[in-house]
Design a protein around this motif. Structure first.
Motif, mmCIF file in Angstrom:
data_model
loop_
_atom_site.group_PDB
_atom_site.id
_atom_site.type_symbol
_atom_site.label_atom_id
_atom_site.label_comp_id
_atom_site.label_asym_id
_atom_site.label_seq_id
_atom_site.Cartn_x
_atom_site.Cartn_y
_atom_site.Cartn_z
ATOM 1 N N LEU A 79 0.613 -1.337 0.029
ATOM 2 C CA LEU A 79 0.031 0.039 -0.117
ATOM 3 C C LEU A 79 0.832 1.292 0.016
ATOM 4 O O LEU A 79 0.492 2.140 -0.810
ATOM 5 N N PHE A 80 1.644 1.510 0.989
ATOM 6 C CA PHE A 80 2.356 2.572 1.101
ATOM 7 C C PHE A 80 3.746 2.430 2.105
ATOM 8 O O PHE A 80 3.733 1.139 2.827
ATOM 9 N N GLN A 81 4.676 3.402 2.161
ATOM 10 C CA GLN A 81 5.575 3.011 3.235
ATOM 11 C C GLN A 81 5.266 3.722 4.438
ATOM 12 O O GLN A 81 5.113 4.888 4.485
ATOM 13 N N ALA A 82 5.680 2.804 5.408
ATOM 14 C CA ALA A 82 5.473 3.414 7.056
ATOM 15 C C ALA A 82 5.977 2.301 7.757
ATOM 16 O O ALA A 82 6.424 0.885 7.162
ATOM 17 N N ILE A 83 6.334 2.321 9.051
ATOM 18 C CA ILE A 83 6.873 1.044 9.731
ATOM 19 C C ILE A 83 5.576 0.417 10.600
ATOM 20 O O ILE A 83 6.110 -0.754 11.120
ATOM 21 N N GLN A 84 4.476 0.976 10.594
ATOM 22 C CA GLN A 84 3.586 0.485 11.479
ATOM 23 C C GLN A 84 2.128 0.855 11.209
ATOM 24 O O GLN A 84 2.117 2.032 11.074
ATOM 25 N N ALA A 85 0.990 -0.148 11.533
ATOM 26 C CA ALA A 85 -0.332 0.549 10.786
ATOM 27 C C ALA A 85 -1.299 -0.229 11.565
ATOM 28 O O ALA A 85 -1.260 -1.553 12.006
ATOM 29 N N HIS A 86 -2.442 0.381 11.840
ATOM 30 C CA HIS A 86 -3.496 0.042 12.718
ATOM 31 C C HIS A 86 -4.974 0.406 11.834
ATOM 32 O O HIS A 86 -4.858 1.563 11.372
ATOM 33 N N TRP A 87 -5.979 -0.382 11.876
ATOM 34 C CA TRP A 87 -7.194 0.023 11.361
ATOM 35 C C TRP A 87 -7.945 0.933 12.157
ATOM 36 O O TRP A 87 -8.096 0.472 13.374
ATOM 37 N N SER A 88 -8.626 1.723 11.722
ATOM 38 C CA SER A 88 -9.590 2.640 12.230
ATOM 39 C C SER A 88 -10.740 2.344 11.647
ATOM 40 O O SER A 88 -11.137 2.357 10.533
ATOM 41 N N THR A 89 -12.036 2.442 12.548
ATOM 42 C CA THR A 89 -13.380 2.207 12.012
ATOM 43 C C THR A 89 -13.790 3.619 11.263
ATOM 44 O O THR A 89 -14.763 3.484 10.722
ATOM 45 N N SER A 90 -13.164 4.678 11.140
ATOM 46 C CA SER A 90 -13.516 5.673 10.281
ATOM 47 C C SER A 90 -13.023 5.475 8.808
ATOM 48 O O SER A 90 -13.570 6.317 8.221
ATOM 49 N N GLY A 91 -12.638 4.490 8.707
ATOM 50 C CA GLY A 91 -12.253 3.951 7.356
ATOM 51 C C GLY A 91 -10.749 4.390 6.820
ATOM 52 O O GLY A 91 -10.728 4.291 5.509
ATOM 53 N N HIS A 92 -10.086 4.576 7.709
ATOM 54 C CA HIS A 92 -8.740 4.934 7.463
ATOM 55 C C HIS A 92 -7.822 3.953 8.180
ATOM 56 O O HIS A 92 -8.079 3.220 8.951
#
Length: 889
Positions: A520-533
C-alpha cells in the motif's frame, strides 16, 4: 419415511460418532449428545427431521451448508461436520456446557438492562461478520443463542439458509417454514424468498425486546395471530413497558423493528453501535429521557397552553453537539514503564475503557508483566501469572488479553482471574505483534522459514500459515499483523532489510483466504480505524491517516495528523486504537532519533533507567570490574564525540577527552585505574590514548596502532592487548617495547567485535567469512588451534558473563542469546542456547559490542528514542474527528 431412533443412528454413524442420548428438539432438527470418536470430544449432533430431510434432499443440503462452515467468529458456534448417513441428514457442532438464552428468559423473565444490551451487541457483531461473508442466519431466536460463561454463541448459523435454499418451493408446499413466528421479519412473514441482513437485525431486536420486557414485541396465541401483527407493523416501545431502559436502546430497537426493511439499520454493526451510543435517537418528535407516550402527552399539554414557538422548542430535539477531540496524558507509576521491546507494548480494549501495557514488576524487577489501567482508576494493576509478557492484544469482547511469552508461547489471560491458557509454545513464533480477530483466531508473526504471518485458534489447535514473504520483491519478513474487524483482510508491515531503517519498511494488506499481499505505502506500523482509515506511524514519529477501500484495496491521499509518537530504532512504536475511536500511544519527539537513555535490562527483558536524568547520544558503555562506574562515548551538540566516566547509578559524570578532541570506545585497564580509548585527530588519524579514570592526569599516547584504530581490549590476566585496525585484529604483549602482530594469519575477511573470556583462555569474535557475520570462539592467544561456531544464524556483539559460563550475543532477528559455555577437559563447546529477549530498539553496532554485563548479571544497554519511566501515555478520544479536522472534512 426413515424414523429417527438412537440405535439406527448409531448404526449409521458407526466408527464416527457414538450417540449418548437426546438432549432437545427444535423446529427443524432433533439434537443428540454424542461422542466424536476421532477427536475424543463431546459434540451436539443435530439430525434434520425426516419430513424436512425428504423435502430438502441430501446433496443440495450438504452443498448449501458448506458455505456456512467457514464462518469463524468468537460469538458464532462453529460447524464441525455434516453428512448423509443412511438417509439421515446431520450436522455437528460443539457441545456447550451452559444453557440457551431461551432457558434463561423463561427462568428470569427479564434480564438486567446492561446484560441484555451486552448480549445483543455481541450477537450483532457475530451477525455483522456473517453478513459480510454473504450469509444470513434467518432464524435468530433465544433458542439459537447459547450462553457459555455469560457469553452468547449463535448456533445453527446458516442452517435455515441451507434448508431454505435446498428445499426451495417444495418446502413452502409442505407447509414447513424457515423461521420462528415471534422473531420473523415482515418480509419473512409474507413469504418473500429474498431476505437480507435486515431480517436478522429485525429478529435480534425482537430477542433484545424480549430480554428486556419478558415477552416478544408481537405476542399472540397462534402463529397466525403473531404473523398478522408483524405484517401490520404496529409500532412498539420497550421503554413504555420498562422505564429503566435507556432512550437510545429503545430507539435502536424501534428502528430495527421498522416494517419496511430499508428503514432499519443497513448493517448489524450499525445496530451494535447504536446500542452503545447514548446520543442515538430514532423517529421525529422525541425528547431525550421520555418515552414516546410521555413525550406526546407533554407536547399536547404545552400546545394547549403556550405559543407554537414555545411548543416547538419543547418537542423538537436540537442536533446533539459533537463531543470534540479530547487529548490528555495519563501517568504510569514510576516503577512501571513500557518495555520498549521491539513491537507494540501497548494495547487498548475495543470499547476504549482499558489500556494494557507491559512493564517491570516493582516487587521483582526481573519479571516483565502485563499491566492493565482502567480509565477510571488512577494507577494500573499488575495481572498475576503474566511474567515475561510481550505484545498484548485484547480479545474482541475486551474480557481477555493475549500476549507472547518469554518462551515464545502465545498465551491468553482472562481479566477475571482465571489461569492463562497456553495456545502454543511453537519456537517459530516471532515476538513481533499479535492481533486477535473476530474470526476467533490469533494472528502472529512467524520466524524462520518463510517469515510470514500465521494464525492459531483462540481455543488452541494447529497453527496455519496465512502469508509468505515474496523474495522476488526482496521481502524478508511480515510482522505487526492487524486484522480488520469482521473482515478477510489483515494489515502487515513488510521488511526488506535487516536494518533499523524506516525506508526499508512498507505497509501491506493481505487477504486471509489466499495469503495474497498488496503493498500500500511506506510506513513502519499500521492500525485499522473504524473511520475507514489506516492509521500509520512513520520512522520519524509522525502519524498519518490513509483512506482505504476494503473492496478495491486502494488507498487515498495521506492525511498528516501530528508528530511526537515514540519510535524505537526507527522501526516500531507503542500505539493502539480502539473500535470506539480512542487512540493511545507512547510519546517521543524527533529529537529522540539517534539519542537514547542508558538502561539496566534484566534477563527477562525488564528495563529500568540507570539514572532518569541521564539521556543523550550515549554509546559503547563499558563497566569497571566492580560494576560501580561506567565509561562510554558521548556526542556533544557541537558534533564532537568524547569519552566520559559516570559513577553508578545516579552519581556524577566526568569528561575525559579534552576540548577540541574526539574519543570513542573506551575500555578499563585491568586495575580499573585508567581508561584507554581510541583518540581521533582532526586530520583523520587515530591513536590509542590513556587517561586516569578520575581525570587527575592528562590523556597520553598509549600505543600507535597498525592502521586506523577501531577497537581495543585487555586480556583479564593483564598479559595481552588486542586491537582492531580496519578489518584486521592484532595482538601484542603488555611488556614494554612489544610490537603488534596479526592475530589471524588470513586477513581476507573481517574479524572484530571481540571479547576475551574472564580466564583469558578464549576469544569470541565476529567474522564474515561465510558472507554474513557469525560469532566464533577460538583458543587464546593461539587462535589457530581451533574454532567453534557459536551463532546459528547471522550474529555479532559477543560479551562474556563475569564467571565465563555464558556467552551473550545478538542474532540478526533481534534475539539476544545466552549460550552455555562448556570447557571440560580443556576443550570448548556450546551447550544450550536460550533467547533472553529482543534488543531491537537499543543502540547497536555490527562492528562493536554496544552493551556490557554487570557482575550481578544485568545488562547495561542504551535505549534509542524510548519512552522513559514515568513519561506516561497519551490518550486521544474521538480520534475520528481529529482525522476529519485534519483532512478538511
Amino acid at each position: 419415511m426413515t424414523e429417527l431412533s438412537i440405535p439406527r443412528l448409531n448404526e449409521a454413524l458407526s466408527g464416527r460418532y457414538d450417540i449418548d442420548g437426546e438432549i432437545g428438539q427444535g423446529g427443524m432438527a432433533t439434537v443428540y449428545l454424542a461422542q466424536d470418536l476421532k477427536h475424543n470430544r463431546r459434540v451436539a449432533l443435530k439430525v434434520l427431521k425426516p419430513e424436512l430431510a425428504a423435502v430438502v434432499g441430501g446433496e443440495r443440503f450438504l452443498a448449501e451448508i458448506e458455505v456456512t462452515a467457514n464462518l469463524q467468529h468468537p460469538n458464532i458456534l462453529p460447524l464441525f461436520d455434516s453428512g448423509d448417513a443412511d438417509g439421515f441428514l446431520y450436522y455437528v457442532m460443539p457441545y456447550v456446557e451452559g444453557e440457551t438464552l431461551r432457558a434463561r428468559i423463561d427462568r428470569e423473565h427479564q434480564l438486567p438492562v446492561d446484560e441484555a444490551v451486552r448480549i445483543a451487541t455481541e450477537v450483532a457483531e457475530a451477525l455483522d461478520h456473517a453478513h459480510r461473508q454473504g450469509v444470513v442466519h434467518r432464524d435468530i431466536k433465544p433458542g439459537n443463542i447459547l450462553l457459555r460463561d455469560g457469553r452468547p454463541l449463535v448456533a445453527d448459523f446458516g442452517i435455515a439458509l441451507a434448508v431454505g435454499a435446498a428445499g426451495g418451493a417444495r418446502l413452502t408446499e409442505t407447509g414447513l417454514s424457515v423461521g420462528t413466528p415471534y422473531y420473523m421479519s415482515p418480509e419473512q412473514a409474507t413469504g418473500d424468498a429474498h431476505v437480507g441482513p435486515q431480517t436478522d437485525i429485525y429478529a435480534l431486536a425482537c430477542v433484545l425486546y424480549e430480554m428486556l420486557v419478558g415477552d416478544p414485541p408481537y405476542p399472540g396465541s397462534t402463529a397466525q395471530a403473531v404473523l398478522g401483527k408483524i405484517i401490520a407493523g404496529e409500532r412498539v416501545s420497550a421503554i413504555e413497558q420498562r422505564s429503566t431502559i435507556p432512550v437510545h436502546v429503545d430507539a435502536a430497537i424501534r428502528r430495527s423493528l421498522e416494517k419496511i426493511s430499508a428503514d432499519r439499520f443497513t448493517t448489524a454493526g450499525g445496530f451494535a453501535r447504536a446500542l452503545g451510543d447514548a446520543s442515538f435517537r430514532h423517529g421525529a418528535g422525541e425528547t431525550p429521557g421520555y418515552s414516546i407516550g410521555v413525550a406526546w402527552k407533554a407536547a399536547t399539554v404545552v400546545l394547549a397552553v403556550a405559543t407554537v414557538g414555545l411548543a416547538t422548542a419543547v418537542v423538537t430535539r436540537p442536533e446533539a453537539a459533537s463531543p470534540g477531540v479530547a487529548r490528555y496524558q495519563i501517568p504510569q507509576i514510576p516503577e512501571v514503564a513500557s518495555t520498549n521491546y521491539f513491537g507494540n507494548s501497548v494495547a487498548i480494549s475495543p470499547d476504549g475503557r482499558m489500556i494494557a501495557f507491559t512493564g517491570a514488576d516493582p516487587d521483582n524487577p526481573e519479571d516483565v508483566g502485563l499491566w492493565i489501567r482502567d480509565r477510571d482508576n488512577l494507577e494500573p494493576r499488575l495481572i498475576s501469572r503474566t511474567e515475561a509478557a510481550y505484545h498484548p492484544a485484547f480479545s474482541p469482547d475486551g474480557r481477555r488479553v493475549a500476549f507472547v511469552g518469554h518462551d515464545r508461547s502465545i498465551q491468553i489471560i482472562s481479566l477475571e482471574g482465571r489461569p492463562p491458557l497456553v495456545l502454543t509454545s511453537d519456537t517459530t513464533v516471532n515476538r513481533a505483534g499479535v492481533s486477535w480477530a473476530d474470526d476467533g483466531y490469533l494472528y502472529y508473526s512467524r520466524r524462520g522459514g518463510p517469515w510470514g504471518i500465521s494464525r492459531i485458534p483462540e481455543g488452541g489447535g494447529e497453527p496455519e500459515n496465512v502469508t509468505t514473504v515474496d523474495s522476488a520483491r526482496n521481502e524478508i519478513r511480515h510482522y505487526f499483523p492487524d486484522v480488520l474487524p469482521g473482515s478477510d483482510l489483515v494489515l502487515v508491515t513488510i521488511a526488506r532489510e535487516q536494518t533499523y531503517n524506516a525506508d526499508t519498511r512498507d505497509i501491506g494488506v493481505a487477504r486471509i483466504a489466499t495469503g495474497e499481499v498488496t503493498i500500500l505505502f511506506q510506513a513502519i506500523q499500521a492500525h485499522w480505524s473504524t473511520s475507514g482509515h489506516i492509521i500509520a506511524v512513520l520512522g520519524n514519529g509522525s502519524l498519518i491517516a490513509v483512506p482505504f477501500d476494503e473492496r478495491t484495496l486502494e488507498v487515498g491521499p495521506r492525511i498528516p495528523l501530528f508528530s511526537g509518537v515514540g519510535v524505537e530504532g526507527q522501526i516500531s512504536a507503542d500505539l493502539g486504537i480502539s473500535r470506539s475511536g480512542t487512540l493511545v500511544y507512547a510519546p517521543g519527539s524527533s529529537s529522540d532519533v539517534g539519542s537514547g537513555q542508558p538502561v539496566w535490562v534484566s534477563r527477562s527483558g525488564a528495563v529500568t533507567p540507570v539514572d532518569p536524568d541521564w539521556r543523550g547520544q550515549v554509546g559503547n558503555p563499558r563497566l569497571s570490574g566492580d560494576g560501580t562506574r561506567v565509561a562510554y562515548d558521548i556526542a556533544n551538540p557541537n558534533g564532537q564525540v568524547g569519552v566520559e566516566v559516570k559513577e553508578l547509578d545516579r552519581g556524577p559524570r566526568q569528561l575525559l577527552t579534552a576540548e577540541g578532541s574526539n574519543g570513542i570506545r573506551p575500555v578499563w585497564t585491568v586495575d580499573d585505574d585508567r581508561i584507554v580509548f581510541v583518540s581521533m585527530a582532526t586530520d583523520g588519524t587515530r591513536s590509542i590514548a590513556v587517561r586516569r579514570a578520575d581525570a587527575a592526569t592528562r590523556a597520553e599516547l598509549f600505543l600507535t596502532p597498525t592502521g586506523v584504530a577501531q577497537e581495543i581490549e585487555f586480556s583479564p590476566d593483564g598479559a595481552w592487548i588486542v586491537t582492531r585496525a580496519g578489518e584486521d585484529m592484532y595482538i601484542q604483549s603488555t611488556e614494554p617495547e612489544s610490537e603488534p602482530e596479526p592475530l589471524f594469519a588470513d586477513s581476507t575477511y573481517f574479524e572484530g567485535n571481540f571479547a576475551i573470556s574472564p580466564d583469558s583462555r578464549w576469544i569470541a569474535y565476529a567474522s564474515d567469512e561465510t558472507g554474513q557475520y557469525r560469532v566464533y570462539v577460538s583458543p587464546f592467544p593461539n587462535v589457530s588451534d581451533g574454532r567453534t561456531i557459536v551463532s546459528l544464524q547471522t550474529g555479532a556483539s559477543a560479551r562474556w558473563s563475569r564467571d565465563g559460563r555464558e556467552l551473550y550475543y545478538k542474532e540478526i532477528n533481534g534475539d539476544f542469546i545466552a549460550a552455555e559455555v562448556i570447557t571440560r577437559d580443556g576443550g570448548f563447546r556450546i551447550g544450550e542456547r536460550v533467547v533472553l529477549f529482543q534488543v531491537t530498539g537499543f543502540d547497536s553496532d555490527p562492528n562493536h559490542a554496544y552493551y556490557d554485563v554487570h557482575p550481578d548479571g544485568r545488562f547495561l544497554m542504551v535505549q534509542l528514542g524510548a519512552m522513559a519511566a514515568g513519561d506516561g501515555l497519551i490518550i486521544v478520544e474521538n480520534f475520528a474527528e481529529e482525522i476529519e479536522g485534519r483532512s478538511g472534512g
